[in-house]
Write a protein that holds these residues in place. Structure first.
Motif, PDB file in Angstrom:
ATOM      1  N   UNK A  34      -4.976   0.089  -4.796  1.00  0.00           N
ATOM      2  CA  UNK A  34      -4.963   1.476  -5.256  1.00  0.00           C
ATOM      3  C   UNK A  34      -4.032   2.401  -4.479  1.00  0.00           C
ATOM      4  N   UNK A  35      -3.278   1.875  -3.521  1.00  0.00           N
ATOM      5  CA  UNK A  35      -2.362   2.757  -2.782  1.00  0.00           C
ATOM      6  C   UNK A  35      -1.402   3.417  -3.768  1.00  0.00           C
ATOM      7  N   UNK A  36      -1.224   4.746  -3.690  1.00  0.00           N
ATOM      8  CA  UNK A  36      -0.383   5.469  -4.668  1.00  0.00           C
ATOM      9  C   UNK A  36       1.050   4.963  -4.741  1.00  0.00           C
ATOM     10  N   UNK A  37       1.558   4.387  -3.664  1.00  0.00           N
ATOM     11  CA  UNK A  37       2.927   3.877  -3.697  1.00  0.00           C
ATOM     12  C   UNK A  37       3.029   2.551  -4.434  1.00  0.00           C
ATOM     13  N   UNK A  38       1.878   1.916  -4.660  1.00  0.00           N
ATOM     14  CA  UNK A  38       1.864   0.626  -5.346  1.00  0.00           C
ATOM     15  C   UNK A  38       1.317   0.761  -6.762  1.00  0.00           C
ATOM     16  N   UNK A 152       3.205   1.138   3.283  1.00  0.00           N
ATOM     17  CA  UNK A 152       4.153   0.168   2.757  1.00  0.00           C
ATOM     18  C   UNK A 152       5.167  -0.157   3.847  1.00  0.00           C
ATOM     19  N   UNK A 153       5.928  -1.214   3.651  1.00  0.00           N
ATOM     20  CA  UNK A 153       6.957  -1.567   4.628  1.00  0.00           C
ATOM     21  C   UNK A 153       7.962  -0.431   4.751  1.00  0.00           C
ATOM     22  N   UNK A 154       8.315   0.182   3.627  1.00  0.00           N
ATOM     23  CA  UNK A 154       9.284   1.272   3.653  1.00  0.00           C
ATOM     24  C   UNK A 154       8.750   2.473   4.424  1.00  0.00           C
ATOM     25  N   UNK A 155       7.472   2.805   4.235  1.00  0.00           N
ATOM     26  CA  UNK A 155       6.878   3.926   4.971  1.00  0.00           C
ATOM     27  C   UNK A 155       6.853   3.654   6.469  1.00  0.00           C
TER      28      UNK A 155
END
Length: 314
Positions: A34-38, A152-155
């Protein structure tokens, strides 16, 4: 929020007797979902906040103990209050206005329930003067707390500003660039509240880097697959590869086989206090599909003139 009316155990999908490992495992699974980035579903962010709040409570043994004892009231009940006393006091709220002297239990003690004035009871139990100060405790600093934050990896690579919900509170967080899995971010004064003006505790956010479809992170090193054509692997080439910090070029040496790892120094996770990690690109040779007539002719020509036998080297 949804957690105001939903049991925290229900939010995480675990039984009340679940171990801390089970609670953590359930949270990680739900956070990844449920992470908003996913997850771009309109309700995903609210669900992510719900499971994050539930985990922030159930992951701390002391907070979980209070939640088990007092339910939704656990934040309101001062330390040292007996759960049975609190339950009886709540049950007696319907009889407010009556005094304890209006009735007594068979054991001679003032009866609870409809014979107790709820406000008077709370005043006697919970007032600072009659409670802690009266016992000589004085001001008590707030407790330090812990909560997990999924990135996330990007964050994790970029860092930046995030707004999170912990224990029903909205907190603004500045995430340093290059945080790693398991790293603790200290938020001074954002932990448990102190009593009688004492300082609040600190909140420690434990970083959890979520699984990624393209990157695999080990410490500060990042691993990624590098897809190359057969002729690029055979003849050598300069191939573009995506990284969390942008596109990079990888030199593929002539005669490269699948599985070979090519290292790009310093292109892994940043390190504000030292040497950054490396990026490892693992070669994976891809063949055309479907094969055109011309490609088939050329491959057949190569097969007829080449003496190479990959199985003969074993």
């Amino acid at each position: 929020m949804a957690t105001a009316t939903r049991d925290f155990y229900e939010s995480l999908g675990v039984p009340r007797g679940a171990s801390q490992e089970d609670v953590q495992r359930a949270y990680r699974k739900l956070a990844r979902t449920y992470h908003p980035d996913v997850n771009k579903d309109p309700g995903a962010e609210d669900r992510f906040k719900e499971v994050s709040e539930a985990y922030s409570v159930l992951s701390d043994p002391e907070t979980r103990r209070r939640y088990d004892a007092f339910g939704a009231d656990f934040r309101q009940v001062p330390e040292g209050v007996d759960p049975d006393t609190w339950a009886r006091a709540r049950a007696g709220r319907g009889g407010r206005g009556r005094r304890a002297g209006a009735g007594a239990s068979p054991g001679g003690r003032p009866g609870f329930g409809e014979n107790v004035d709820f406000e008077d009871l709370l005043e006697g139990l919970f007032s600072g003067r009659a409670g802690r100060a009266g016992r000589g405790w004085g001001p008590i600093p707030g407790a330090d707390q812990e909560a997990e934050i999924g990135l996330t990896v990007e964050e994790a690579y970029r860092g930046g500003h995030r707004s999170i919900t912990v224990g029903g509170r909205r907190i603004e967080v500045n995430i340093p660039a290059g945080v790693t899995d398991g790293q603790r971010i200290r938020l001074a004064g954002q932990g448990g509240r102190g009593s009688e003006g004492a300082a609040a505790g600190d909140l420690y956010l434990i970083v959890r880097i979520m699984p990624h479809s393209r990157y695999r992170v080990e410490g500060r090193d990042i691993h990624v697959q590098l897809l190359v054509a057969p002729w690029e692997a055979a003849l050598g080439a300069s191939v573009a590869v995506d990284t969390p910090g942008g596109e990079a070029k990888v030199k593929v040496p002539p005669g490269t086989s699948s599985g070979r790892r090519l290292r790009l120094r310093g292109r892994g996770m940043p390190n504000p206090r030292g040497v950054p990690g490396d990026l490892f690109a693992e070669v994976r040779i891809m063949v055309p599909h479907p094969v055109s007539d011309e490609e088939r002719r050329l491959f057949e020509q190569l097969a007829s003139v080449s003496a190479f036998d990959p199985r003969g080297r074993r």
